[in-house]
Design an enzyme around this catalytic site. Structure first.
Site, PDB file in Angstrom:
ATOM      1  N   ARG A  21       0.906  -1.285   0.475  1.00 44.11           N
ATOM      2  CA  ARG A  21      -0.539  -0.195  -0.136  1.00 44.11           C
ATOM      3  C   ARG A  21       0.780   1.259  -0.158  1.00 44.11           C
ATOM      4  O   ARG A  21       0.687   2.234  -1.067  1.00 44.11           O
ATOM      5  CB  ARG A  21      -1.655  -0.078   0.856  1.00 44.11           C
ATOM      6  CG  ARG A  21      -2.521  -1.105   0.954  1.00 44.11           C
ATOM      7  CD  ARG A  21      -3.270  -1.149   1.925  1.00 44.11           C
ATOM      8  NE  ARG A  21      -2.728  -1.462   3.707  1.00 44.11           N
ATOM      9  CZ  ARG A  21      -3.147  -1.314   4.499  1.00 44.11           C
ATOM     10  NH1 ARG A  21      -4.252  -0.397   4.939  1.00 44.11           N
ATOM     11  NH2 ARG A  21      -2.295  -1.697   5.765  1.00 44.11           N
ATOM     12  N   ASN A  39      -6.561  -3.239   2.073  1.00 44.94           N
ATOM     13  CA  ASN A  39      -6.396  -4.575   2.568  1.00 44.94           C
ATOM     14  C   ASN A  39      -7.417  -5.121   2.502  1.00 44.94           C
ATOM     15  O   ASN A  39      -8.946  -4.248   3.158  1.00 44.94           O
ATOM     16  CB  ASN A  39      -5.373  -4.983   2.365  1.00 44.94           C
ATOM     17  CG  ASN A  39      -3.631  -4.509   2.845  1.00 44.94           C
ATOM     18  OD1 ASN A  39      -3.012  -4.376   1.852  1.00 44.94           O
ATOM     19  ND2 ASN A  39      -3.433  -4.315   4.056  1.00 44.94           N
TER      20      ASN A  39
END
Length: 829
Positions: A21, A39
């Site tokens: 990320r 996520n």
């Protein structure tokens, strides 16, 4: 005017807990793209808005240059017609959807990265000397996870509140510790605790637990040290008395012990190898790597580490704790799994105290729980190819992304394969992924079987997975087979949804699965035992196999295990059964074989009676058992003290014949035994005969049979002749070594001779016997010379640890709609 568009990108693979990320965040900002990243149970979902060319550039970079520990299996794009009102690109909180199965590849635990290693060695850094330092590029993963998605609240770190500095790093997308779930420091993280059980080693001269541990090791103590996935039993590898005491207390008289070395330079003082081996040893996985011992080492390593064999398992420190400990020691340490023989590695202090208090003098523990125990991986390099012997820390769980064929999609997310009795691992399918669990172990004890149940529960919990179909080994007495049948009955599963497949066929299928191969292969499946379709214990199978079935092309002839399983523990019984087929009882009793002499004449006579009457005997045709018999016949051993001992001793003897250098037998002719020794029996060369006078043809009912008893008897007679003054002990030893080389060379050559009739068909070498480096190397050399294509096992264990994956590969196609399978023109059943 530039085109602005919006797209949702779903990324699957190893994309959680690897800095994915923040990587996406930085790249989106560099390209001036708006949107979000999160996520969830499917992987990583990215929503992008901006210039079309920049979105395309983003996707291209994502696929070609992901973060170092990430593995992208698929990238799906979903265009969105209505633009959202984004003001920036942001990372949003992870999502987990109740009731839906997860499709995230769990990252394996990785060794400490160089950045973190530099920090723990820097006195000016707040992580200085802190044994639990980590970041998104390293540290624990699988061993601390409780549930998906991989967030701190779902890990063993949930009870540790971050200090202000750790929290700042954790929440900063530009920091390498952004959402590194185990992130901590000396102020807020786990701490070490040393407990001294043996008063002989008190008092200690330091307050620091790690310094005290190093002092104990230097003084000869045996210490249980908690690692990533369990405890190690540790002692000074150069201290004969400490190593001897460890063997005595653990009741492990001969099985090799792995050692941890400080660095690559120290490793090179202990073992030698090629560039590929050093690369594997130093990789991020830091596996135990089997390499050849240095003939002389300046470190004074104990000869008790791996007695009677020429290889040693070596590995490098992989956690900051191990690095800090090794910095305080001058010598390598024994670092073997803390467990009772045949049972799983122990992951908590209470169990060490309960089961191994008599073994250890002290325990170095810490308060970060091990959620999922995971042993060390064991590997070796053969012909520049990695071979995994034990799939565990660093490599497992192993996820294989599948192609999106209709046959694979059908039911993939609900199939479970439960593996074999020994070296057990389980496998299951989630959408387009095949997953193989870390090594579970041999399932002969209640504790080991409980660990098997816990492992199943772990993956069912992580992936919200409930099997609708189960595949197991055909052996009805294997614990996994019994579990599968009981599960089928308890859950009212139709019998046709719980199937068994043949053990050696599953070995071949496991390698096929790695390559997503379904067409015919020339499969050579050699191991110790496995129930055959005819009730005989197989283990020397050469087969033509595809996804639908197999035809046996060749195998060794059957011989008897006198006393059944007792013969495996006492392999002189196997040797006797083979000799009885070729020699009279009187001739057998006259042989100067230590194990036969030790039995005594009456016992040999009684065993001959059992053999002749076929009483208490099991039929077998296993290559592994032939290794056992030859090792006894050449006086290399009398009892198997650990699995594979005979094979390693035979290989070591063969290598010694070549003056310790690994040389390959000339592929153009047989290795000849010394004519002076064998002249009296007129044996010009050893060769594999057929067991009958049948012509060398094959078919569904007429495979070639190599004569087991003639092969072993000729080798034994060529060496074990009555002693004479003209035969020196040195010559006798040389002949033993040469016989071992001949045994391996002739097996490889016979496989090659058969393979000449199947050119163009990929070859598969599998089963535990092919952990024998000399045998596999010579087989691969023949394949290379003949230009046969070869499918390698890659990261899947070549032994029974890969069986579950082969079972799963078969089940995916067996349970798929038959109209959707396009495998071969000929079904091999």
């Amino acid at each position: 005017m530039k085109t602005v568009r919006q797209v949702v990108i779903l990324v699957k693979g190893i994309v959680q807990g690897v800095g994915f990320r923040p990587f996406v965040y930085r790249m989106a900002n560099e390209l001036n793209l708006l949107g979000t990243v999160l996520n969830n149970h499917l992987g990583v979902t990215i929503e992008l808005q901006g210039n079309e060319a920049k979105i395309n550039a983003f996707i291209e970079t994502l696929q070609q240059s992901p973060p170092p520990l990430a593995r992208i299996d698929s990238v799906e794009q979903v265009p969105i017609s209505t633009l959202s009102s984004f003001n920036e690109f942001s990372i949003i909180e992870s999502q987990a959807l109740t009731g839906e199965h997860a499709n995230v590849a769990i990252s394996a635990d990785k060794s400490i990265c160089q950045d973190c290693l530099d920090e723990i060695q820097d006195p000016n850094n707040r992580h200085y000397q802190y044994p639990f330092t980590n970041c998104t590029n390293c540290g624990p993963r699988y061993t601390i996870i409780k549930a998906l998605p991989y967030d701190r609240c779902n890990t063993a770190m949930s009870g540790f509140d971050m200090c202000e500095q750790c929290s700042s790093a954790y929440t900063n997308p530009l920091n390498r510790r952004y959402h590194a779930q185990p992130v901590s420091c000396p102020q807020c993280g786990p701490q070490l605790q040393l407990s001294v059980l043996n008063p002989t080693f008190s008092p200690l001269n330091h307050d620091d637990a790690l310094t005290q541990t190093a002092e104990l090791i230097k003084r000869g103590a045996i210490v249980a040290i908690k690692g990533l996935g369990g405890f190690h039993l540790v002692c000074d590898a150069s201290n004969d008395e400490a190593v001897r005491e460890l063997r005595k207390r653990k009741k492990r008289p001969a099985k090799p012990l792995a050692i941890m070395v400080k660095d690559l330079s120290q490793a090179q003082e202990c073992v030698y190898g090629n560039e590929t081996e050093w690369t594997v040893l130093s990789s991020a996985e830091k596996p135990i790597t089997l390499m050849y011992k240095q003939k002389q080492n300046s470190l004074g390593l104990s000869e008790l580490l791996a007695p009677g064999i020429d290889r040693l398992g070596v590995f490098l420190p992989y956690t900051p704790l191990h690095h800090l400990l090794m910095d305080k020691l001058d010598n390598p340490i024994v670092a073997t799994s803390a467990n009772r023989s045949g049972e799983p590695i122990i992951g908590n202090k209470a169990q060490i105290e309960q089961h191994l208090a008599h073994v250890v003098d002290a325990i170095l523990d810490h308060n970060r729980a091990i959620i999922n125990a995971c042993d060390d991986s064991v590997v070796q390099v053969i012909n520049q190819q990695l071979q995994v012997i034990r799939l565990a820390r660093g490599y497992a769980p192993l996820t294989i992304n599948m192609s999106k064929s209709e046959a694979i999609q059908a039911g993939a997310h609900s199939l479970l394969a439960v593996g074999a009795q020994q070296k057990n691992a389980v496998a299951f399918g989630v959408d387009h992924s095949l997953m193989l669990s870390p090594h579970i172990g041999d399932l002969f004890s209640l504790e080991a079987q409980q660990y098997f149940h816990q492992s199943l529960a772990t993956f069912k919990r992580l992936y919200k997975f409930n099997p609708s179909h189960i595949i197991h080994d055909k052996h009805p007495q294997y614990a996994p087979s019994q579990w599968a049948i009981n599960y089928q009955l308890q859950h009212d599963m139709p019998a046709k949804q719980c199937i068994g497949i043949q053990h050696h066929y599953a070995h071949v299928l496991a390698v096929m699965a790695v390559h997503q191969h379904i067409a015919p292969v020339f499969g050579v499946s050699f191991d110790g035992t496995g129930l055959g379709d005819d009730g005989v214990l197989w283990g020397s199978e050469v087969m033509l196999a595809d996804i639908n079935g197999f035809t046996t092309l060749a195998h060794f002839s059957e011989f008897k295990l006198i006393g059944g399983e007792q013969a495996i523990k006492q392999p002189v019984r196997i040797l006797l059964a083979l000799l009885f087929e070729q020699l009279s009882l009187e001739q057998v009793l006259a042989l100067p074989i230590k194990a036969i002499i030790r039995l005594g004449e009456q016992t040999v006579i009684n065993l001959h009676r059992l053999w002749r009457n076929n009483s208490h005997c099991i039929a077998c045709r296993s290559v592994g058992r032939l290794f056992d018999a030859l090792a006894v016949g050449l006086n290399l051993l009398e009892y198997n003290q650990y699995e594979g001992q005979a094979g390693m001793m035979i290989e070591t003897a063969a290598n010694q014949y070549h003056h310790g250098e690994i040389q390959h037998v000339n592929l153009n002719h047989d290795l000849m035994l010394n004519h002076n020794v064998i002249a009296q029996i007129c044996l010009q060369k050893i060769h594999l005969q057929q067991a009958s006078a049948a012509p060398q043809t094959h078919g569904a009912n007429m495979p070639i049979q190599w004569n087991s008893s003639a092969f072993i008897t000729e080798l034994v007679l060529a060496v074990q002749q009555p002693p004479s003054e003209s035969i020196s002990s040195q010559l006798s030893e040389q002949n033993t070594q040469q016989a071992c080389g001949q045994f391996i060379a002739q097996i490889a050559k016979s496989i090659d001779e058969l393979a000449q009739g199947y050119r163009g068909i990929p070859q598969v070498f599998c089963g535990g016997v092919f952990q024998n480096k000399a045998l596999l190397s010579q087989s691969l050399n023949y394949s290379c010379n003949a230009k046969h294509p070869v499918l390698t096992s890659q990261h899947v264990p070549i032994n029974d640890g890969g069986i579950a994956l082969g079972q799963l590969w078969y089940g995916l196609h067996f349970f798929a709609p038959k109209t959707s399978i396009n495998s071969t023109d000929t079904t091999l059943t």
